[in-house]
Design a protein around this motif. Structure first.
Motif, PDB file in Angstrom:
ATOM      1  N   VAL A 199      -8.194   3.947  -7.850  1.00 46.87           N
ATOM      2  CA  VAL A 199      -9.727   4.483  -7.802  1.00 46.87           C
ATOM      3  C   VAL A 199      -9.590   6.119  -7.920  1.00 46.87           C
ATOM      4  N   PHE A 200     -10.568   6.351  -8.388  1.00 52.72           N
ATOM      5  CA  PHE A 200     -10.900   7.714  -8.455  1.00 52.72           C
ATOM      6  C   PHE A 200     -11.040   8.398  -7.066  1.00 52.72           C
ATOM      7  N   THR A 201     -10.292   9.860  -6.981  1.00 52.75           N
ATOM      8  CA  THR A 201     -10.352  10.524  -5.783  1.00 52.75           C
ATOM      9  C   THR A 201     -11.605  11.304  -5.581  1.00 52.75           C
ATOM     10  N   GLY A 202     -12.271  11.718  -6.410  1.00 48.58           N
ATOM     11  CA  GLY A 202     -13.378  12.439  -6.392  1.00 48.58           C
ATOM     12  C   GLY A 202     -12.981  13.993  -6.504  1.00 48.58           C
ATOM     13  N   VAL A 203     -11.656  14.427  -6.489  1.00 49.40           N
ATOM     14  CA  VAL A 203     -11.289  15.772  -6.218  1.00 49.40           C
ATOM     15  C   VAL A 203     -11.772  16.590  -7.232  1.00 49.40           C
ATOM     16  N   LYS A 204     -11.413  16.107  -8.707  1.00 52.96           N
ATOM     17  CA  LYS A 204     -11.999  16.851  -9.743  1.00 52.96           C
ATOM     18  C   LYS A 204     -13.202  16.665 -10.082  1.00 52.96           C
ATOM     19  N   ASP A 205     -13.383  15.400 -10.258  1.00 57.72           N
ATOM     20  CA  ASP A 205     -15.031  14.854 -10.663  1.00 57.72           C
ATOM     21  C   ASP A 205     -15.550  14.262  -9.557  1.00 57.72           C
ATOM     22  N   PHE A 206     -16.528  14.911  -9.012  1.00 59.85           N
ATOM     23  CA  PHE A 206     -17.248  14.249  -7.654  1.00 59.85           C
ATOM     24  C   PHE A 206     -18.113  13.194  -8.051  1.00 59.85           C
ATOM     25  N   SER A 207     -18.506  13.051  -9.407  1.00 58.58           N
ATOM     26  CA  SER A 207     -19.091  12.079  -9.538  1.00 58.58           C
ATOM     27  C   SER A 207     -18.638  10.632  -9.670  1.00 58.58           C
ATOM     28  N   LYS A 208     -17.207  10.665  -9.985  1.00 62.05           N
ATOM     29  CA  LYS A 208     -16.316   9.222 -10.176  1.00 62.05           C
ATOM     30  C   LYS A 208     -15.959   8.853  -8.579  1.00 62.05           C
ATOM     31  N   ILE A 209     -16.127   9.508  -7.404  1.00 64.00           N
ATOM     32  CA  ILE A 209     -15.680   9.257  -6.333  1.00 64.00           C
ATOM     33  C   ILE A 209     -15.693   7.640  -6.095  1.00 64.00           C
ATOM     34  N   HIS A 210     -14.532   7.171  -5.640  1.00 69.11           N
ATOM     35  CA  HIS A 210     -14.372   5.704  -5.248  1.00 69.11           C
ATOM     36  C   HIS A 210     -14.528   4.836  -6.154  1.00 69.11           C
ATOM     37  N   LEU A 211     -15.018   5.183  -7.372  1.00 68.88           N
ATOM     38  CA  LEU A 211     -15.028   4.256  -8.356  1.00 68.88           C
ATOM     39  C   LEU A 211     -13.453   3.544  -8.863  1.00 68.88           C
ATOM     40  N   VAL A 212     -13.756   2.320  -9.296  1.00 66.47           N
ATOM     41  CA  VAL A 212     -12.404   1.888  -9.636  1.00 66.47           C
ATOM     42  C   VAL A 212     -11.864   2.025 -10.995  1.00 66.47           C
TER      43      VAL A 212
END
Ligand SMILES: *[C@@H]1O[C@H](CO)[C@@H](O)[C@H](O)[C@H]1NC(C)=O
Ligand SMILES: *[C@@H]1O[C@H](CO)[C@@H](O)[C@H](O)[C@H]1NC(C)=O
Ligand SMILES: *[C@@H]1O[C@H](CO)[C@@H](O)[C@H](O)[C@H]1NC(C)=O
Ligand SMILES: *[C@@H]1O[C@H](CO)[C@@H](O)[C@H](O)[C@H]1NC(C)=O
Ligand SMILES: *[C@@H]1O[C@H](CO)[C@@H](O)[C@H](O)[C@H]1NC(C)=O
Ligand SMILES: *[C@@H]1O[C@H](CO)[C@@H](O)[C@H](O)[C@H]1NC(C)=O
Ligand SMILES: *[C@@H]1O[C@H](CO)[C@@H](O)[C@H](O)[C@H]1NC(C)=O
Length: 379
Positions: A199-212
């Protein structure tokens, strides 16, 4: 094929959102909470006891009595956590279940009469095998006194029982059964993981946070017949990006349902003083392809409201529905006595806390509620 609905699982998810540092980062305060969500999850199981098994064999309608809930505390822990260098994290989430007698209505030692799944599944799987195999199978049914209905305890039905028929089937039909010793509805579930999630951590791109990003290393599924149905959408089902609005399309990938699900905002509410948004499953969630064309990829289908799970359950004849065939073709409900679908009791919903930066970290969390019913075919 007559469909007998006979059990229903209800998983209550409690989701907690830390207010700051929602990104998945090993140095953040919330990392431990992400790793092992500190709020309790419960799984409530309802089973249907068949009151008239003798009469059913003579052709009468099954008469069902709902038993339960049998409640289990579910512990979840993410293990094998690997931070990749592209803003993603991979992990395995392990689940263990512990029975909660004080929250249950009944004990694991309760006896329940229900269709003998082992016999039904083996019979359905024998359909396209040679006659000699069918004969051997029916001979072994009678040899081991196997009947179409069984009387077993809740613990055995759920967590597995040994049976000489299993050993025989494994000997003569190797690879037909996906298990070696015990058979039960959830015999493989305890201490297992739900697949490798990235899953995306959202550290670099917040818009993808938690997305698989990927599940078991794949960015799409191969269970279904259309690209749309095979898409892995949304998050892993426990956390979503904060600052949610009612317009939000709450999507998540459910390994249990072998598909992505998309819930719609219904109303706002409150749980123990915490504001919540309730998202509900659309009426078309398990509709068949002729009623709702986008679901065509989940077919071959039967009547609307039940989803064919064969392709992701090792070809076993399994169907998924909402409890009591809620939102399904009325003929399914009427094929048995004792089902009373209602929105209040049987709809699928999730309640989430639409985080605002001012809310203090909430340890108690907000219960969400995912109710998945299942239907199995009988003859
Ligand atoms: C998870 O970690 C264990 C040991 O730490 C290892 O044996 C296992 O292969 C790992 N699993 C995956 C899928 O990476
Ligand atoms: C990120 O890296 C992991 C591990 O190398 C890989 O499996 C995944 O596909 C990558 N994801 C993206 C979006 O590049
Ligand atoms: C699941 O496994 C744990 C330990 O691994 C055990 O304590 C628990 O009783 C098991 N639950 C069931 C329902 O068998
Ligand atoms: C099921 O088995 C138990 C234990 O042998 C017995 O007490 C119970 O009466 C049986 N139930 C039915 C409906 O046969
Ligand atoms: C996945 O999302 C896309 C775009 O939002 C949608 O068209 C598709 O139906 C979704 N698939 C599933 C299985 O929910
Ligand atoms: C789809 O569902 C409807 C309503 O239950 C039913 O009339 C129709 O026959 C079903 N289609 C298929 C292909 O089974
Ligand atoms: C369910 O789907 C499988 C293929 O995935 C198909 O072979 C089977 O006939 C379907 N079952 C029914 C009852 O339509």
């Amino acid at each position: 094929t007559l469909l007998i609905f006979f059990f229903c699982v209800c998983v209550c998810m409690c989701v907690s959102f830390p207010s700051q540092n929602v990104r998945v980062d090993p140095n953040s305060l919330s990392f431990e909470m992400w790793k092992q969500i500190p709020v309790p999850f419960y799984m409530s199981v309802y089973l249907f006891h068949v009151l008239n098994s003798e009469e059913v064999m003579k052709g009468e309608k099954p008469s069902l009595q709902e038993r339960g809930p049998y409640v289990y505390r579910e512990y979840r822990e993410k293990r094998n956590i690997t931070f990749n260098d592209n803003d993603t994290v991979s992990f395995l989430e392990y689940r263990t279940f512990v029975f909660q007698p004080q929250m249950s209505h009944g004990l694991e030692t309760d006896y329940i009469v229900m269709p003998n799944i082992l016999v039904l599944v083996s019979s359905v799987m024998m359909e396209h095998r040679p006659m000699s195999m069918k004969l051997l199978m029916s001979l072994s049914f009678s040899m081991f006194g196997q009947r179409a209905f069984m009387n077993r305890t809740v613990g055995e039905i759920m967590w597995g029982y040994r049976d000489p028929l299993i050993d025989l089937l494994n000997k003569y039909f190797p690879n037909m059964l996906p298990f070696k010793d015990k058979f039960g509805l959830f015999s493989q579930l305890n201490d297992s993981n739900s697949g490798l999630f990235t899953v995306f951590t959202g550290v670099k791109d917040f818009s993808k946070i938690h997305l698989v990003d990927k599940w078991n290393g794949k960015s799409k599924l191969n269970f279904w017949n259309s690209d749309q149905c095979n898409m892995i959408n949304g998050t892993a089902g426990q956390m979503w990006a904060p600052f949610m609005t009612p317009e939000y399309n709450l999507q998540f990938y459910s390994p249990e349902a072998c598909r992505s699900l998309s819930f719609e905002y219904e109303k706002s509410g409150e749980f123990k003083g915490i504001p919540t948004y309730r998202f509900v499953a659309p009426n078309t969630i398990f509709a068949n392809g002729s009623v709702y064309p986008p679901n065509e990829g989940f077919c071959p289908c039967l009547k609307s409201g039940i989803q064919n799970m064969s392709s992701c359950q090792l070809s076993a004849p399994l169907f998924l529905s909402q409890p009591h065939f809620y939102n399904a073709d009325p003929e399914l409900v009427e094929s048995v006595i004792g089902l009373h679908p209602s929105k209040e009791e049987h709809s699928l919903f999730l309640e989430v806390h639409p985080v605002s930066q001012r809310t203090p970290p909430e340890r108690e969390g907000v219960p969400g509620h995912v109710v998945l019913g299942r239907a199995l075919p009988a003859r």
